[in-house]
Design an enzyme around this catalytic site. Structure first.
Site, mmCIF file in Angstrom:
data_model
loop_
_atom_site.group_PDB
_atom_site.id
_atom_site.type_symbol
_atom_site.label_atom_id
_atom_site.label_comp_id
_atom_site.label_asym_id
_atom_site.label_seq_id
_atom_site.Cartn_x
_atom_site.Cartn_y
_atom_site.Cartn_z
ATOM 1 N N PRO A 71 0.784 -1.240 0.000
ATOM 2 C CA PRO A 71 0.000 0.000 0.000
ATOM 3 C C PRO A 71 0.818 1.294 0.000
ATOM 4 O O PRO A 71 0.254 2.368 -0.158
ATOM 5 C CB PRO A 71 -0.820 -0.111 1.292
ATOM 6 C CG PRO A 71 0.017 -0.953 2.182
ATOM 7 C CD PRO A 71 0.764 -1.906 1.301
ATOM 8 N N ASP A 116 2.920 1.321 -11.869
ATOM 9 C CA ASP A 116 1.642 2.031 -11.873
ATOM 10 C C ASP A 116 1.669 3.248 -10.961
ATOM 11 O O ASP A 116 2.549 3.413 -10.128
ATOM 12 C CB ASP A 116 0.534 1.085 -11.395
ATOM 13 C CG ASP A 116 -0.001 0.237 -12.536
ATOM 14 O OD1 ASP A 116 0.434 0.447 -13.679
ATOM 15 O OD2 ASP A 116 -0.849 -0.632 -12.269
ATOM 16 N N LYS A 135 -2.140 5.745 -14.439
ATOM 17 C CA LYS A 135 -3.017 6.840 -14.848
ATOM 18 C C LYS A 135 -2.679 8.057 -14.012
ATOM 19 O O LYS A 135 -2.645 8.005 -12.796
ATOM 20 C CB LYS A 135 -4.485 6.466 -14.594
ATOM 21 C CG LYS A 135 -4.973 5.381 -15.495
ATOM 22 C CD LYS A 135 -6.455 5.136 -15.218
ATOM 23 C CE LYS A 135 -6.751 3.660 -15.337
ATOM 24 N NZ LYS A 135 -7.290 3.057 -14.139
ATOM 25 N N GLY A 166 0.492 -1.502 -7.299
ATOM 26 C CA GLY A 166 0.189 -1.214 -5.902
ATOM 27 C C GLY A 166 -0.548 -2.375 -5.254
ATOM 28 O O GLY A 166 -1.298 -3.097 -5.913
ATOM 29 N N ASP A 216 -1.770 -5.755 -3.897
ATOM 30 C CA ASP A 216 -1.616 -7.097 -4.456
ATOM 31 C C ASP A 216 -2.082 -7.056 -5.910
ATOM 32 O O ASP A 216 -3.155 -6.534 -6.191
ATOM 33 C CB ASP A 216 -2.478 -8.097 -3.661
ATOM 34 C CG ASP A 216 -2.282 -9.508 -4.187
ATOM 35 O OD1 ASP A 216 -1.484 -10.246 -3.588
ATOM 36 O OD2 ASP A 216 -2.910 -9.864 -5.207
ATOM 37 N N ILE A 252 -5.652 -8.308 -6.865
ATOM 38 C CA ILE A 252 -6.854 -7.754 -6.228
ATOM 39 C C ILE A 252 -7.115 -6.386 -6.840
ATOM 40 O O ILE A 252 -6.361 -5.438 -6.615
ATOM 41 C CB ILE A 252 -6.692 -7.675 -4.694
ATOM 42 C CG1 ILE A 252 -6.513 -9.098 -4.145
ATOM 43 C CG2 ILE A 252 -7.905 -6.995 -4.045
ATOM 44 C CD1 ILE A 252 -6.454 -9.215 -2.648
ATOM 45 N N ALA A 311 -4.407 -3.348 -0.094
ATOM 46 C CA ALA A 311 -4.820 -2.174 0.679
ATOM 47 C C ALA A 311 -5.714 -2.568 1.850
ATOM 48 O O ALA A 311 -5.556 -2.035 2.957
ATOM 49 C CB ALA A 311 -5.526 -1.173 -0.227
ATOM 50 N N MET A 335 -11.472 1.990 -4.387
ATOM 51 C CA MET A 335 -11.863 2.955 -5.427
ATOM 52 C C MET A 335 -13.256 3.524 -5.175
ATOM 53 O O MET A 335 -14.005 3.770 -6.112
ATOM 54 C CB MET A 335 -11.824 2.285 -6.820
ATOM 55 C CG MET A 335 -10.432 1.862 -7.212
ATOM 56 S SD MET A 335 -10.369 0.914 -8.742
ATOM 57 C CE MET A 335 -10.783 -0.722 -8.180
ATOM 58 N N GLY A 359 -3.125 5.328 3.143
ATOM 59 C CA GLY A 359 -2.814 4.429 4.251
ATOM 60 C C GLY A 359 -1.389 3.929 4.216
ATOM 61 O O GLY A 359 -0.855 3.607 3.156
HETATM 62 N N1 SAH Z 1 -4.178 -3.881 -6.248
HETATM 63 C C1 SAH Z 1 -4.414 -2.877 -5.231
HETATM 64 C C2 SAH Z 1 -5.717 -2.139 -5.473
HETATM 65 C C3 SAH Z 1 -5.781 -1.347 -6.743
HETATM 66 S S1 SAH Z 1 -7.289 -0.451 -6.874
HETATM 67 C C4 SAH Z 1 -4.380 -3.516 -3.855
HETATM 68 O O1 SAH Z 1 -4.354 -4.738 -3.743
HETATM 69 O O2 SAH Z 1 -4.368 -2.779 -2.874
HETATM 70 C C5 SAH Z 1 -6.797 1.113 -6.214
HETATM 71 C C6 SAH Z 1 -7.528 1.375 -4.914
HETATM 72 O O3 SAH Z 1 -6.866 0.719 -3.829
HETATM 73 C C7 SAH Z 1 -7.543 2.826 -4.509
HETATM 74 O O4 SAH Z 1 -8.557 3.548 -5.174
HETATM 75 C C8 SAH Z 1 -7.830 2.710 -3.030
HETATM 76 O O5 SAH Z 1 -9.196 2.406 -2.808
HETATM 77 C C9 SAH Z 1 -7.030 1.475 -2.660
HETATM 78 N N2 SAH Z 1 -5.705 1.823 -2.131
HETATM 79 C C10 SAH Z 1 -4.528 1.367 -2.579
HETATM 80 N N3 SAH Z 1 -3.506 1.848 -1.827
HETATM 81 C C11 SAH Z 1 -4.074 2.623 -0.878
HETATM 82 C C12 SAH Z 1 -3.555 3.383 0.201
HETATM 83 N N4 SAH Z 1 -2.246 3.452 0.474
HETATM 84 N N5 SAH Z 1 -4.428 4.062 0.984
HETATM 85 C C13 SAH Z 1 -5.749 3.999 0.748
HETATM 86 N N6 SAH Z 1 -6.295 3.303 -0.263
HETATM 87 C C14 SAH Z 1 -5.465 2.609 -1.058
#
Ligand code: SAH
Length: 272
Positions: free
Chosen positions: A36, A59, A81, A112, A114, A117, A143, A194, A223
């Site tokens: 995260p 990303d 993006k 970011g 996993d 996911i 996350a 999201m 986070g």
């Molecule tokens: N593959 C990622 C998720 C990608 S979708 C995972 O497993 O975490 C992107 C969404 O993940 C963001 O819109 C938010 O909802 C969440 N997210 C990812 N990192 C975050 C962080 N550090 N703090 C808060 N939300 C986070």
């Protein structure tokens, strides 16, 4: 440094006839989860691969601290993006990964959290599989897990939640198209990825489908990073609280009675 043993590769290589006369493909793509944000949450495997990759395709959500592990000589390609910036479309990313692997590169595709996911990692690996490119998947701290830990909100707890649901609040046609009856169940934690733009709609719909307006909810921005912010409230007042706080993406939404524990378990001091 690891050496690559071709015998370890249990995936099929490119069809022999397709590349007759050309040098064999030795490239490989590693789909790696970056967690995260806090680089301390990287897996050992992620760190090792970042240090030896020829190219890292990353990303938007990958933090600068994580990118510091990339070897100085490695090529970095931003594929995420970013508003007002030209970015690669999904098909272009897929094609790029295939091309780099065919050039014989060791490629880290860094995402970011996993990669499996809500990360489109599955789609990218499908494209590689179709082209006979060897790949591996390295999980990351998603996350839901990382952000809830740093916000002091356990996803399950014997007194409050026996199950946990991960959903995406990504808007389709301006509304969140979710399975509301399953979301409003008692004694579970709902984690929404999201979901920032859809938050007012989500709160309204959950109340309309029978959830108590007093059900606790937290929204966590950035986070695990120094810029982490946590806003808590109820389904009834959360949209207003989040707007007042001016939270911006990325934000994770957590809904359920476990959110009450934030007050006692809030251990992370982001600015320290
Ligand atoms: N593959 C990622 C998720 C990608 S979708 C995972 O497993 O975490 C992107 C969404 O993940 C963001 O819109 C938010 O909802 C969440 N997210 C990812 N990192 C975050 C962080 N550090 N703090 C808060 N939300 C986070």
């Amino acid at each position: 440094m690891e050496t690559m043993n071709p015998m370890d590769d249990c995936l099929p290589g490119p069809p022999a006839s397709a590349n007759a006369g050309a040098p064999p493909t030795v490239g490989r793509v590693y789909l790696v989860g970056a967690g995260p944000g806090d680089a301390e949450l990287l897996t050992l495997r992620a760190v090792r691969l970042l240090q030896k990759a020829d190219v890292v395709v990353y990303d938007q959500l990958v933090s600068d601290a994580v990118l510091e592990f990339v070897a100085p000589g490695a090529q970095r390609i931003f594929a995420g993006k970013r508003r007002n910036e030209h970015t690669l479309r999904q098909e272009q990313i897929n094609a790029l990964l295939v091309q780099l692997a065919r050039e014989g590169k060791q490629v880290v595709r860094l995402k970011g959290g996993d990669p499996f996911i809500f990360g489109r990692g599955g789609e990218e690996m499908q494209a590689l599989a179709e082209q006979g490119i060897a790949f591996e998947v390295v999980p990351g701290v998603t996350a839901a897990s990382g952000v809830s830990s740093y916000a002091g909100i356990p996803l399950t707890h014997r007194d409050y939640a026996q199950s946990c649901l991960f959903v995406t609040g990504h808007l389709k046609d301006g509304t969140a198209d979710l399975d509301w009856p399953s979301l409003v169940r008692e004694r579970q934690t709902v984690v929404i990825y999201m979901g920032l733009n859809a938050l007012p709609d989500i709160c309204r719909q959950m109340i309309a489908h029978g959830a108590s307006p007093e059900r606790p909810i937290a929204v966590v921005q950035n986070g695990s990073l120094a810029t982490q912010r946590v806003v808590t409230g109820t389904l009834a007042d959360m949209a207003q609280r989040v707007a007042q706080a001016g939270l911006v993406s990325p934000c994770l939404t957590l809904i359920g009675d476990v959110v009450r524990l934030h007050n006692t378990l809030d251990w992370f001091q982001p600015q320290a």
